[in-house]
Design a protein around this motif. Structure first.
Motif, mmCIF file in Angstrom:
data_model
loop_
_atom_site.group_PDB
_atom_site.id
_atom_site.type_symbol
_atom_site.label_atom_id
_atom_site.label_comp_id
_atom_site.label_asym_id
_atom_site.label_seq_id
_atom_site.Cartn_x
_atom_site.Cartn_y
_atom_site.Cartn_z
ATOM 1 N N ILE A 271 32.914 2.993 32.974
ATOM 2 C CA ILE A 271 31.894 2.938 34.027
ATOM 3 C C ILE A 271 31.585 1.485 34.379
ATOM 4 O O ILE A 271 31.416 1.127 35.543
ATOM 5 C CB ILE A 271 30.612 3.679 33.582
ATOM 6 N N MET B 198 34.134 0.364 36.609
ATOM 7 C CA MET B 198 33.958 1.007 37.913
ATOM 8 C C MET B 198 32.853 0.300 38.696
ATOM 9 O O MET B 198 32.975 0.086 39.907
ATOM 10 C CB MET B 198 33.571 2.476 37.739
ATOM 11 N N GLU C 38 27.376 3.946 45.432
ATOM 12 C CA GLU C 38 28.136 4.351 44.246
ATOM 13 C C GLU C 38 27.610 3.654 43.007
ATOM 14 O O GLU C 38 27.475 4.250 41.938
ATOM 15 C CB GLU C 38 29.616 4.010 44.434
ATOM 16 N N LYS D 176 24.720 2.798 42.374
ATOM 17 C CA LYS D 176 23.482 3.429 41.922
ATOM 18 C C LYS D 176 23.794 4.611 41.015
ATOM 19 O O LYS D 176 23.272 4.734 39.909
ATOM 20 C CB LYS D 176 22.671 3.906 43.145
ATOM 21 N N THR D 177 24.674 5.482 41.465
ATOM 22 C CA THR D 177 25.045 6.650 40.651
ATOM 23 C C THR D 177 25.665 6.224 39.327
ATOM 24 O O THR D 177 25.338 6.753 38.265
ATOM 25 C CB THR D 177 26.065 7.513 41.416
ATOM 26 N N LEU D 178 26.557 5.248 39.466
ATOM 27 C CA LEU D 178 27.258 4.809 38.257
ATOM 28 C C LEU D 178 26.286 4.205 37.244
ATOM 29 O O LEU D 178 26.370 4.473 36.049
ATOM 30 C CB LEU D 178 28.336 3.790 38.627
ATOM 31 N N ASN E 273 24.434 6.797 35.477
ATOM 32 C CA ASN E 273 25.287 7.410 34.452
ATOM 33 C C ASN E 273 25.433 6.508 33.228
ATOM 34 O O ASN E 273 25.386 6.957 32.087
ATOM 35 C CB ASN E 273 26.663 7.701 35.056
#
Lengths: 210, 568
Positions: B525, B528, B540, B542-544, B547
């Protein structure tokens, strides 16, 4: 750009080597690769799709099918709004595993998760129909019992791939309308913070009388 | 000595020629203990007594004579050739002595008799031999062992008239003291007696030194009490004069004249290397620190370390008062060694073993039991599985055996755990004990890890077998008892795993695996996120990031669960 954007968190589950990553690759890049390397952990991809008058952004978590990564899956399906449970139509074992996933999703995942059961690799059947080891009827029956969407797809020939995602996209906003934005995951353009406005507001609030 | 005794001795030595008695120093072989003893004295200088040769021989012979035998490591197979020579001896002996072994119980040969061992029909061609002990008949091949018997045909290795005789295998192995690895008779006591006889002189010298020490210390303490307790200059001079007189009275000092070298290190005396007298042996030695030939030792120390000697002067009032008994006497290293080294040795030997080591020994015993039982248990279990797969009715005795072994195993594991804990609770007395304790802990947890895992998997292998078992099966492992067995296993296992942060080994393995996957995923991650940053895909990220936070949280949880068992 004024279309409302709905984010859908989607997770792919299924046994190893059933074609989860290939489905995602086909959907995101409209591409296909033979002999893909096994996924490690969980891969993250996004794709925007226009459905009717609004935009759906898929945030796809493509999990690894290998058993040793099984402990990661709950983290990704826990607050997912959609799940693709994939099996290989030529491998009965993968269908058994799919059943397990469906069961686990019903028990662990959020109540209103949209689950799609996907029988992949149907292109093999074009060459030799005898290769089919999981009857379509059997899968359909399971889908009906468990209230799942059901597709037979081929990532290689792109059969039904986009349809799966479109169908999911259609199903989700309806539910969102009923449930409201409980998770705060769905952010529409209207809900976005207007930085300029807030700057003005603070300027007013901090205005001094002297 | 009588003639009988002489011939005894000769027969003894002829038997002993078969054995090898070798000198522990030069490895030269000797016919018997006596010659070894003589060799030790003459060639290796153990004999420091100027005794007359004949005298020493007679005393020794009277002790050695027929009683000493080193028993051979007799191999059943190789004994054949030996038995022949022994037989020859016996015959010779029997002729001259007319002492015959009892033969009345011998089995008579009748036609059709068979060998009592191989059941072959006996005939002159197969050989007709009576075992000299039990009297039964055997063929030539099965009466080849030799055993020492007295005239009553009883096993008696030390008897006066005992000889080597042929016997059957049964008599050979049933004699007292027999073991699979050959026989040994402990002759240490006899040998020690002999050595003591020889080292008498040394003992006498030691005794003389000790007596001198007692006299010297007592005298010095008395003097000290008389003069030094309320000491002034005059009494100090008096003290020194009397002290000198006392020392020379008790030990005659060697004359300084003509002595140019230190008695011990043989260095020449000069202005720097001064002459000194040892107050116990009177020899002239140097006081070099390098060689340690002599030392001035405080008399209090001397007394304390030889407290078993019969001192008269009471030292207690001096010890309790504040007065410092600063009187030293010079002793050479030889005298110190002669008097104090044996005492130190005795003291060390008498010292109780550290409680840690005692526990460790019992730990080893238990682990030996476990390593012995576990493969047995696994084999039995495998047989059981095979039988189950073949749908044959399982053997009840096998199952009982299986349960029995498992109970013993569990008990052993329990004991092992208890001992380990006791061991860890002990407070080490010093650094090395602490190190030993740590190593034992590491070793024992490794042992448990290695051994209990198979047992646990076996336990789970047992449960399906019991659930699939037919209800009519009345074996101790069938459903009801099998289940309770299973729970005891888990209880035991859980109890054992208390050592590991309250986790079972399986759990530890699972958590470790999970942690590894989590770390791997966090790394992915991370990369990523950097990738998304490059491509400016902020939503993206933010989501990553969310997570990643989840992953970190979960890793922390798992790490906490693992505690000490995590990755370092």
């Amino acid at each position: 750009m004024n279309n409302p954007v709905t984010s859908i968190k989607l997770v792919l589950l299924g046994e190893a080597a059933v074609g989860k990553s290939s489905i995602v690759l086909r959907f995101v890049s409209n591409d296909f690769a033979e002999n893909k390397e096994p996924t490690i952990g969980a891969a993250f991809l996004t794709q925007r799709v226009n459905i009717d008058d609004h935009t759906v952004k898929f945030e796809i978590w493509d999990t690894a099918g290998q058993e040793r990564f099984a402990s990661l899956a709950p983290m990704y399906y826990r607050n997912a709004q959609a799940a693709l449970v994939v099996y290989d139509v030529t491998k009965p074992q993968s269908f058994i595993k799919a059943r397990h996933w469906v069961k686990e999703l019903h028990e662990q995942a959020s109540k209103d998760i949209v689950i799609a059961l996907i029988g992949n690799k149907v292109d093999i059947l074009d060459d030799d129909p005898n290769e089919r080891k999981v009857a379509k009827e059997e899968a359909e029956k399971l889908a009906q019992e468990e209230n799942l969407l059901f597709f037979e797809t081929s990532a290689k020939t792109a059969l039904n791939i986009n349809e799966v995602f479109l169908k999911i996209g259609e199903n989700i906003p309806l539910k969102n309308a009923n449930d409201g934005n409980g998770d705060g995951i769905n952010v529409t353009d209207n809900q976005r913070v207007n930085l300029a406005a807030s700057a003005d507001a603070t300027a007013n609030a901090s205005a001094c009388s002297c | 000595m009588t003639s009988i005794d002489n011939s005894e001795t000769s027969s003894v030595s002829s038997v002993l020629e078969l054995e090898d008695i070798s000198c522990p120093i030069c490895l030269k072989n000797f016919a018997n203990l006596q010659s070894l003893n003589d060799h030790l004295d003459t060639d290796h200088g153990f004999d420091d007594s100027p005794r007359s040769e004949s005298d020493s021989v007679t005393t020794i012979t009277s002790i050695t004579s027929p009683k000493i035998h080193l028993s051979p490591h007799r191999n059943v197979r190789s004994s054949h050739s030996r038995s022949n020579s022994a037989d020859v001896n016996n015959k010779k002996q029997d002729k001259t002595k007319k002492l015959e072994i009892k033969k009345s119980h011998w089995e008579k040969f009748v036609k059709g008799k068979t060998c009592n061992y191989c059941r072959r029909r006996l005939s002159p061609s197969t050989g007709l031999i009576n075992c000299n002990k039990c009297g039964k008949l055997f063929c030539r091949r099965h009466c080849t062992n030799i055993i020492k018997l007295n005239l009553e045909a009883q096993f008696d290795p030390k008897g006066k008239h005992s000889r080597w005789y042929n016997c059957c295998y049964d008599c050979f192995i049933s004699r007292p003291g027999y073991n699979e690895f050959g026989e040994s008779i402990d002759l240490t006591v006899t040998f020690t007696k002999l050595r003591n006889k020889k080292s008498e002189d040394f003992q006498l010298i030691k005794l003389q030194l000790e007596n001198r020490l007692v006299g010297l210390l007592d005298g010095l303490l008395a003097l000290f009490k008389r003069y030094r307790v309320n000491g002034n200059v005059i009494t100090l001079i008096k003290f020194n004069i009397e002290r000198n007189a006392l020392e020379q009275r008790i030990t005659p000092w060697k004359s300084d004249n003509g002595v140019n070298n230190c008695h011990i290190c043989t260095r020449q005396f000069n202005i720097l290397i001064r002459k000194h007298h040892c107050r116990l042996c009177g020899n002239i030695i140097c006081d070099s620190i390098d060689t340690g030939c002599s030392n001035a030792v405080p008399i209090i120390t001397l007394r304390k370390n030889a407290s078993d000697l019969p001192f008269h002067e009471d030292v207690k009032p001096l010890m309790s008062s504040e007065i410092d008994v600063d009187v030293n006497i010079r002793l050479c290293s030889n005298c110190l060694k002669a008097i104090y080294i044996p005492r130190k040795f005795e003291e060390d030997m008498a010292m109780s073993t550290s409680p840690i080591m005692i526990r460790y020994h019992s730990l080893q015993n238990v682990s030996r039991v476990i390593t012995y039982l576990l493969p047995l248990f696994q084999d039995l279990l495998q047989n059981e599985e095979v039988e189950k797969n073949n749908d044959t009715v399982p053997n009840a005795t096998n199952l009982q055996e299986l349960t029995r072994i498992r109970e013993r195993l569990l008990k052993s594991f329990g004991t092992y755990n208890v001992i380990t804990r006791q061991l860890m609770l002990l407070t080490p007395e010093n650094e090395s004990e602490k190190r030993i304790q740590n190593s034992i802990q590491i070793m024992s947890s490794r042992f448990i890890n290695g051994k209990i895992l198979p047992l646990k998997t076996l336990g789970s292998a047992l449960s399906p077998s019991s659930s699939s078992a037919t209800s009519g099966r009345s074996s101790p492992l069938s459903t009801p008892t099998g289940k309770s067995d299973g729970t005891t296993t888990t209880i035991e296992v859980t109890r054992l795993s208390d050592m590991m942060n309250g986790l079972t080994i399986k759990q530890v393995k699972q958590y470790r695996e999970e942690l590894m996957v989590l770390k791997e995923q966090s790394y992915l991650i991370h990369s990523m996120i950097t990738e998304s940053k490059k491509q400016r895909k902020f939503d993206e990220i933010k989501t990553l990031t969310r997570n990643l936070d989840e992953l970190t949280k979960r890793s922390q949880e798992v790490e906490q669960l693992l505690g000490d068992q995590g990755f370092k």
